[in-house]
Design a protein around this motif. Structure first.
Motif, mmCIF file in Angstrom:
data_model
loop_
_atom_site.group_PDB
_atom_site.id
_atom_site.type_symbol
_atom_site.label_atom_id
_atom_site.label_comp_id
_atom_site.label_asym_id
_atom_site.label_seq_id
_atom_site.Cartn_x
_atom_site.Cartn_y
_atom_site.Cartn_z
ATOM 1 N N LEU A 19 29.718 19.814 68.890
ATOM 2 C CA LEU A 19 29.145 18.956 69.844
ATOM 3 C C LEU A 19 30.387 18.874 71.073
ATOM 4 O O LEU A 19 30.028 18.859 72.095
ATOM 5 N N GLN A 20 31.729 18.792 70.307
ATOM 6 C CA GLN A 20 32.892 18.853 71.346
ATOM 7 C C GLN A 20 32.853 20.207 72.236
ATOM 8 O O GLN A 20 33.285 19.986 73.222
ATOM 9 N N THR A 21 32.766 21.185 71.491
ATOM 10 C CA THR A 21 32.757 22.390 72.206
ATOM 11 C C THR A 21 31.673 22.466 73.506
ATOM 12 O O THR A 21 31.952 23.005 74.528
ATOM 13 N N ALA A 22 30.630 21.962 73.058
ATOM 14 C CA ALA A 22 29.338 22.113 73.958
ATOM 15 C C ALA A 22 29.545 21.016 75.096
ATOM 16 O O ALA A 22 28.889 20.970 76.184
ATOM 17 N N ASN A 23 30.668 20.081 74.849
ATOM 18 C CA ASN A 23 30.800 19.009 75.821
ATOM 19 C C ASN A 23 31.809 19.410 76.919
ATOM 20 O O ASN A 23 32.806 18.831 77.273
ATOM 21 N N THR A 24 31.611 20.796 77.509
ATOM 22 C CA THR A 24 32.379 21.060 78.405
ATOM 23 C C THR A 24 31.651 21.455 79.796
ATOM 24 O O THR A 24 30.911 22.618 79.516
ATOM 25 N N ASP A 33 19.443 25.585 79.089
ATOM 26 C CA ASP A 33 20.730 25.691 78.911
ATOM 27 C C ASP A 33 21.013 27.003 77.905
ATOM 28 O O ASP A 33 19.905 27.339 77.124
ATOM 29 N N LYS A 237 19.426 16.354 77.936
ATOM 30 C CA LYS A 237 20.689 16.890 77.533
ATOM 31 C C LYS A 237 20.546 17.549 76.207
ATOM 32 O O LYS A 237 21.259 17.500 75.137
ATOM 33 N N ARG A 239 20.997 20.521 75.430
ATOM 34 C CA ARG A 239 21.896 21.293 74.766
ATOM 35 C C ARG A 239 22.717 20.828 73.640
ATOM 36 O O ARG A 239 23.307 21.351 72.741
ATOM 37 N N PHE A 240 23.041 19.447 73.528
ATOM 38 C CA PHE A 240 23.489 18.803 72.399
ATOM 39 C C PHE A 240 22.745 18.991 71.233
ATOM 40 O O PHE A 240 23.202 18.670 69.907
ATOM 41 N N GLN A 244 23.829 21.338 67.768
ATOM 42 C CA GLN A 244 23.796 20.855 66.513
ATOM 43 C C GLN A 244 23.373 21.848 65.718
ATOM 44 O O GLN A 244 23.611 22.170 64.428
#
Ligand SMILES: Cc1ncc(COP(=O)(O)O)c(C=O)c1O
Length: 342
Positions: A19-24, A33, A237, A239-240, A244
């Motif tokens: 999730l952190q990686t997708a959050n760019t 997406d 959203k 993509r999140f 996962q």
């Protein structure tokens, strides 16, 4: 020391990292997406078939929306009386199908026996205008009793479904635990055994909140984009959710997590089986243990901080114990020790 539910488990670190990686940066909304595109390809590879994939946020949505694609408003869904779709979705399947009804088929250990299915279909009044018309069979894999349908049991049910022109839906909220227990391929566990649509669960086994509806016959998926949107599960959203699920499938995380959860349940069951006052209620085949204990042992466990549900009523001495990907062996051993005290 949680044995109440696999929903009480943490989020797997691999999924939080994804999730952190997708959050760019930005990504196109509503599933347009790159994560969602890759997810469809990933599920096609996993199931060795051209599947249609629809991420959603809850298992109830996956089940109710999937059934709505298979069952008309005047239709009937055959399911076990304790199935989640029957008991625990607050009428969502009835609501999303526009009024379909459940015909329940009881059986030991959470499973519907083929003879019971045949008898219920035979009595349903197919072609009789005053009765709802059987349209689908819904099986839970794993079942609500923690048991697992063997492949030949699924095949036998799908033969009945085909014979009567019904569709087969699988509630796979714990699909990973079932596949880990069966040791077969996801394709063998589903479409090769006759399953038409799968609710593929991930939340209970490490995701933060991600499930997917998988259509093995893409013909049934034609209207599904509209059903999902109308049901409020087309996430802007997305993509999140897709990120996962991608992380969940990556490096077999889903199977590794499920194998651990199943192994913890096995350890718990083996330990409890040695306690003279404990009685296992169902065969332990996945990540749930149903056990009957004396009331004083239950009170002692609660006093020591163990959390679990008494099954069905507040005074029941049958407990449902659920293990998860993050269950510690030391908690299992501590539970056994306290439950075994004279
Ligand atoms: C068998 C089964 N199906 C589906 C679900 C999904 O439910 P939810 O809508 O809470 O994600 C659950 C959750 O408890 C379940 O146990």
């Amino acid at each position: 020391m949680n044995f109440a539910s696999d929903n009480a488990s943490r989020t797997a670190p691999e999924i939080l990292a994804a999730l952190q990686t997708a959050n760019t940066g930005p990504a196109m909304p509503y599933g347009a997406d790159g994560w969602t595109e890759r997810l469809t390809a990933r599920f096609c590879a996993l199931f060795e078939a051209e599947v249609a994939v629809f991420p959603v946020a809850t298992g109830t949505a996956a089940n109710a929306l999937a059934l709505s694609a298979l069952v008309p408003p005047f239709g009937a869904i055959l399911a076990h009386p304790h199935a989640h779709i029957v008991e625990d979705e607050c009428g969502a399947p009835e609501f999303f199908t526009g009024g379909a009804k459940f015909l329940t088929v009881d059986g030991a250990d959470g499973k519907m026996p083929p003879a019971g299915l045949e008898a219920t279909i035979g009595d349903a009044g197919i072609g009789f205008v005053h009765h709802v018309q059987p349209a689908s069979i819904g099986i839970s894999q794993t079942t609500e009793a923690g048991t697992v349908y063997a492949l030949d049991e699924i095949r036998a049910i799908s033969v009945i479904a085909r014979k009567h022109g019904l569709r087969l839906h699988m509630d796979g909220a714990r699909f990973a635990n079932a596949v880990a227990a069966l040791g077969c391929s996801p394709a063998d566990a589903t479409w090769r055994a006759g399953v038409d649509v799968l609710s593929f669960g991930a939340t209970k086994n490490g995701a933060l909140g991600a499930e997917a509806v998988i259509f093995f016959d893409r013909g049934f998926a034609r209207d599904f984009p509209y059903r999902r949107k109308r049901g409020g599960h087309l996430l802007s959203k997305q993509r999140f959710v897709s990120a996962q699920l991608l992380a969940y499938l990556n490096d077999d995380l889903w199977l590794r997590n499920a194998r651990h959860a199943n192994a913890m349940a096995r350890r718990l069951a083996d330990g409890l089986a040695k306690a003279p006052s404990a009685r296992l209620v169902h065969p332990v085949q996945s990540n749930m243990v149903f056990v009957e204990l004396p009331e004083n042992a239950i009170v002692r466990l609660l006093d020591r901080g163990f959390r679990f549900y008494r099954w069905r009523t507040d005074t029941s001495t049958t407990l449902r114990l659920v293990t998860a990907f993050d269950t510690e062996a030391s908690d299992v051993d501590a539970f056994i020790a306290v439950a075994s005290l004279a």
